[in-house]
Write a protein that holds these residues in place. Structure first.
Motif, PDB file in Angstrom:
ATOM      1  N   VAL A  22       0.728  -1.481   0.094  1.00  0.00           N
ATOM      2  CA  VAL A  22       0.123   0.274  -0.105  1.00  0.00           C
ATOM      3  C   VAL A  22       0.921   1.584  -0.033  1.00  0.00           C
ATOM      4  O   VAL A  22       0.752   2.203  -0.507  1.00  0.00           O
ATOM      5  CB  VAL A  22      -0.633  -0.701   1.137  1.00  0.00           C
ATOM      6  CG1 VAL A  22      -1.424   1.557   1.118  1.00  0.00           C
ATOM      7  CG2 VAL A  22      -1.976  -1.258   1.136  1.00  0.00           C
ATOM      8  N   ARG A  23       2.194   1.353   1.159  1.00  0.00           N
ATOM      9  CA  ARG A  23       3.304   2.500   1.078  1.00  0.00           C
ATOM     10  C   ARG A  23       2.865   2.783  -0.392  1.00  0.00           C
ATOM     11  O   ARG A  23       3.504   3.488  -1.253  1.00  0.00           O
ATOM     12  CB  ARG A  23       4.217   2.260   2.057  1.00  0.00           C
ATOM     13  CG  ARG A  23       4.439   3.210   2.289  1.00  0.00           C
ATOM     14  CD  ARG A  23       5.706   2.964   3.336  1.00  0.00           C
ATOM     15  NE  ARG A  23       6.562   4.088   3.519  1.00  0.00           N
ATOM     16  CZ  ARG A  23       5.865   5.077   4.267  1.00  0.00           C
ATOM     17  NH1 ARG A  23       4.602   5.829   5.084  1.00  0.00           N
ATOM     18  NH2 ARG A  23       6.673   6.179   4.816  1.00  0.00           N
ATOM     19  N   LEU A  24       3.894   1.641  -1.011  1.00  0.00           N
ATOM     20  CA  LEU A  24       4.151   2.234  -2.634  1.00  0.00           C
ATOM     21  C   LEU A  24       3.387   2.156  -4.026  1.00  0.00           C
ATOM     22  O   LEU A  24       3.755   3.295  -4.026  1.00  0.00           O
ATOM     23  CB  LEU A  24       4.746   0.408  -2.738  1.00  0.00           C
ATOM     24  CG  LEU A  24       5.515   0.243  -4.204  1.00  0.00           C
ATOM     25  CD1 LEU A  24       6.907   1.444  -4.612  1.00  0.00           C
ATOM     26  CD2 LEU A  24       6.063  -0.922  -4.379  1.00  0.00           C
ATOM     27  N   ILE A  25       2.099   1.447  -3.569  1.00  0.00           N
ATOM     28  CA  ILE A  25       1.394   1.867  -4.302  1.00  0.00           C
ATOM     29  C   ILE A  25       0.753   4.049  -4.370  1.00  0.00           C
ATOM     30  O   ILE A  25       1.351   4.558  -5.047  1.00  0.00           O
ATOM     31  CB  ILE A  25       0.230   1.519  -4.101  1.00  0.00           C
ATOM     32  CG1 ILE A  25       0.100   0.320  -4.898  1.00  0.00           C
ATOM     33  CG2 ILE A  25      -0.910   2.409  -4.621  1.00  0.00           C
ATOM     34  CD1 ILE A  25      -1.060  -0.991  -4.643  1.00  0.00           C
ATOM     35  N   ILE A  26       1.044   4.269  -2.939  1.00  0.00           N
ATOM     36  CA  ILE A  26       0.439   5.280  -2.680  1.00  0.00           C
ATOM     37  C   ILE A  26       2.132   6.307  -2.947  1.00  0.00           C
ATOM     38  O   ILE A  26       1.287   7.182  -3.637  1.00  0.00           O
ATOM     39  CB  ILE A  26       0.551   6.050  -0.834  1.00  0.00           C
ATOM     40  CG1 ILE A  26      -0.957   5.130  -0.186  1.00  0.00           C
ATOM     41  CG2 ILE A  26       0.316   7.129  -0.432  1.00  0.00           C
ATOM     42  CD1 ILE A  26      -0.911   5.066   1.204  1.00  0.00           C
ATOM     43  N   GLY A  27       3.130   6.519  -3.570  1.00  0.00           N
ATOM     44  CA  GLY A  27       4.359   6.687  -2.995  1.00  0.00           C
ATOM     45  C   GLY A  27       4.129   6.738  -4.653  1.00  0.00           C
ATOM     46  O   GLY A  27       4.603   7.921  -5.076  1.00  0.00           O
ATOM     47  N   GLY A  28       3.871   5.851  -5.505  1.00  0.00           N
ATOM     48  CA  GLY A  28       3.620   6.034  -6.838  1.00  0.00           C
ATOM     49  C   GLY A  28       2.870   7.251  -7.095  1.00  0.00           C
ATOM     50  O   GLY A  28       3.228   8.439  -8.475  1.00  0.00           O
ATOM     51  N   ILE A  29       1.194   7.143  -6.363  1.00  0.00           N
ATOM     52  CA  ILE A  29       0.565   7.977  -7.260  1.00  0.00           C
ATOM     53  C   ILE A  29       1.040   9.191  -6.731  1.00  0.00           C
ATOM     54  O   ILE A  29       1.081  10.212  -7.202  1.00  0.00           O
ATOM     55  CB  ILE A  29      -0.651   7.686  -6.481  1.00  0.00           C
ATOM     56  CG1 ILE A  29      -1.386   6.219  -7.078  1.00  0.00           C
ATOM     57  CG2 ILE A  29      -2.043   8.597  -7.206  1.00  0.00           C
ATOM     58  CD1 ILE A  29      -2.413   5.506  -5.862  1.00  0.00           C
ATOM     59  N   ALA A  30       1.625  10.016  -5.327  1.00  0.00           N
ATOM     60  CA  ALA A  30       1.741  10.152  -5.204  1.00  0.00           C
ATOM     61  C   ALA A  30       3.347  11.653  -6.461  1.00  0.00           C
ATOM     62  O   ALA A  30       3.265  12.678  -6.110  1.00  0.00           O
ATOM     63  CB  ALA A  30       2.480  11.043  -3.304  1.00  0.00           C
ATOM     64  N   GLU A  31       4.271  10.909  -6.166  1.00  0.00           N
ATOM     65  CA  GLU A  31       5.311  11.298  -7.531  1.00  0.00           C
ATOM     66  C   GLU A  31       4.293  11.788  -8.481  1.00  0.00           C
ATOM     67  O   GLU A  31       4.575  12.579  -9.135  1.00  0.00           O
ATOM     68  CB  GLU A  31       5.920  10.084  -7.707  1.00  0.00           C
ATOM     69  CG  GLU A  31       6.433   9.921  -6.949  1.00  0.00           C
ATOM     70  CD  GLU A  31       7.733   8.906  -6.780  1.00  0.00           C
ATOM     71  OE1 GLU A  31       7.829   8.324  -8.681  1.00  0.00           O
ATOM     72  OE2 GLU A  31       8.311   8.098  -6.109  1.00  0.00           O
ATOM     73  N   ARG A  32       3.132  11.388  -9.413  1.00  0.00           N
ATOM     74  CA  ARG A  32       2.562  11.620 -10.590  1.00  0.00           C
ATOM     75  C   ARG A  32       2.245  13.010 -10.027  1.00  0.00           C
ATOM     76  O   ARG A  32       1.832  13.532 -11.059  1.00  0.00           O
ATOM     77  CB  ARG A  32       0.967  10.867 -10.634  1.00  0.00           C
ATOM     78  CG  ARG A  32       1.792   9.195 -10.932  1.00  0.00           C
ATOM     79  CD  ARG A  32       2.207   8.839 -12.346  1.00  0.00           C
ATOM     80  NE  ARG A  32       1.420   9.792 -13.783  1.00  0.00           N
ATOM     81  CZ  ARG A  32       1.726   9.693 -14.471  1.00  0.00           C
ATOM     82  NH1 ARG A  32       3.016   9.026 -15.253  1.00  0.00           N
ATOM     83  NH2 ARG A  32       1.091  10.410 -15.552  1.00  0.00           N
ATOM     84  N   VAL A  33       1.839  13.239  -9.124  1.00  0.00           N
ATOM     85  CA  VAL A  33       1.091  14.862  -8.887  1.00  0.00           C
ATOM     86  C   VAL A  33       2.218  15.698  -8.257  1.00  0.00           C
ATOM     87  O   VAL A  33       2.403  16.668  -8.141  1.00  0.00           O
ATOM     88  CB  VAL A  33       0.674  14.712  -7.971  1.00  0.00           C
ATOM     89  CG1 VAL A  33      -0.467  16.173  -7.513  1.00  0.00           C
ATOM     90  CG2 VAL A  33      -1.373  14.092  -8.612  1.00  0.00           C
ATOM     91  N   ASP A  34       3.530  15.026  -8.156  1.00  0.00           N
ATOM     92  CA  ASP A  34       5.152  16.202  -7.763  1.00  0.00           C
ATOM     93  C   ASP A  34       5.271  16.580  -6.739  1.00  0.00           C
ATOM     94  O   ASP A  34       5.193  17.676  -6.458  1.00  0.00           O
ATOM     95  CB  ASP A  34       5.482  16.980  -8.586  1.00  0.00           C
ATOM     96  CG  ASP A  34       5.871  16.545 -10.557  1.00  0.00           C
ATOM     97  OD1 ASP A  34       6.601  15.466 -10.455  1.00  0.00           O
ATOM     98  OD2 ASP A  34       5.200  17.081 -11.472  1.00  0.00           O
ATOM     99  N   PHE A  35       4.201  15.297  -6.287  1.00  0.00           N
ATOM    100  CA  PHE A  35       4.309  15.518  -4.446  1.00  0.00           C
ATOM    101  C   PHE A  35       5.825  16.170  -3.885  1.00  0.00           C
ATOM    102  O   PHE A  35       6.596  14.698  -4.040  1.00  0.00           O
ATOM    103  CB  PHE A  35       3.564  14.606  -3.597  1.00  0.00           C
ATOM    104  CG  PHE A  35       2.411  15.078  -3.303  1.00  0.00           C
ATOM    105  CD1 PHE A  35       1.747  16.009  -3.639  1.00  0.00           C
ATOM    106  CD2 PHE A  35       1.529  14.293  -2.023  1.00  0.00           C
ATOM    107  CE1 PHE A  35       0.426  15.409  -3.908  1.00  0.00           C
ATOM    108  CE2 PHE A  35       0.717  14.444  -1.724  1.00  0.00           C
ATOM    109  CZ  PHE A  35      -0.419  15.133  -2.462  1.00  0.00           C
TER     110      PHE A  35
END
Length: 131
Positions: A22-35
């Protein structure tokens, strides 16, 4: 570049050994928004804390939607009434690291939807900080 309106839905077991996925998935999604790293960590912490409060039994559905410069997350249905009570309106006692205080610190907004029959969905929104 972000994809406005992009949405990812998944169902994950509440067992602790799936937290890393779950942590990995959240990280990948957040990178798409340039967090920034701290913003990614904040969203991961918020979701992990909710899942920890839900207990180790069963599974939970999560959705992540990219909206503008942020991510809207839904976690549920959760059956743990204590989560709804912990997030209810009211002041957080000083000096206590409660679920509500954590969410107030790491996400921009949160709320609880009552689905009836003791089930709830927790909504989280994390926005990208200013450069």
């Amino acid at each position: 570049m972000t994809e406005h309106g992009a949405r990812i839905e998944l169902e994950a077991p509440l067992a602790g050994d799936f937290q890393a996925v779950v942590r990995l998935i959240i990280g990948g999604i957040a990178e798409r928004v340039d967090f920034a790293f701290e913003e990614i960590d904040d969203l991961q912490l918020a979701v992990e804390r909710l899942l920890a409060e839900a207990g180790p039994e069963g599974s939970v559905e999560m959705s992540f939607e990219v909206v503008g410069d942020g991510i809207r997350t839904r976690v549920g249905p959760l059956r743990e009434r204590a989560i709804a009570e912990a997030l209810a309106d009211g002041d957080v006692p000083p000096g206590q690291l409660t679920l509500k205080r954590i969410l107030q610190t790491v996400v921009d907004s949160f709320g609880v939807e009552d689905l009836g029959d003791g089930a709830i969905v927790v909504r989280l929104e994390k926005l990208k900080g200013l450069p």
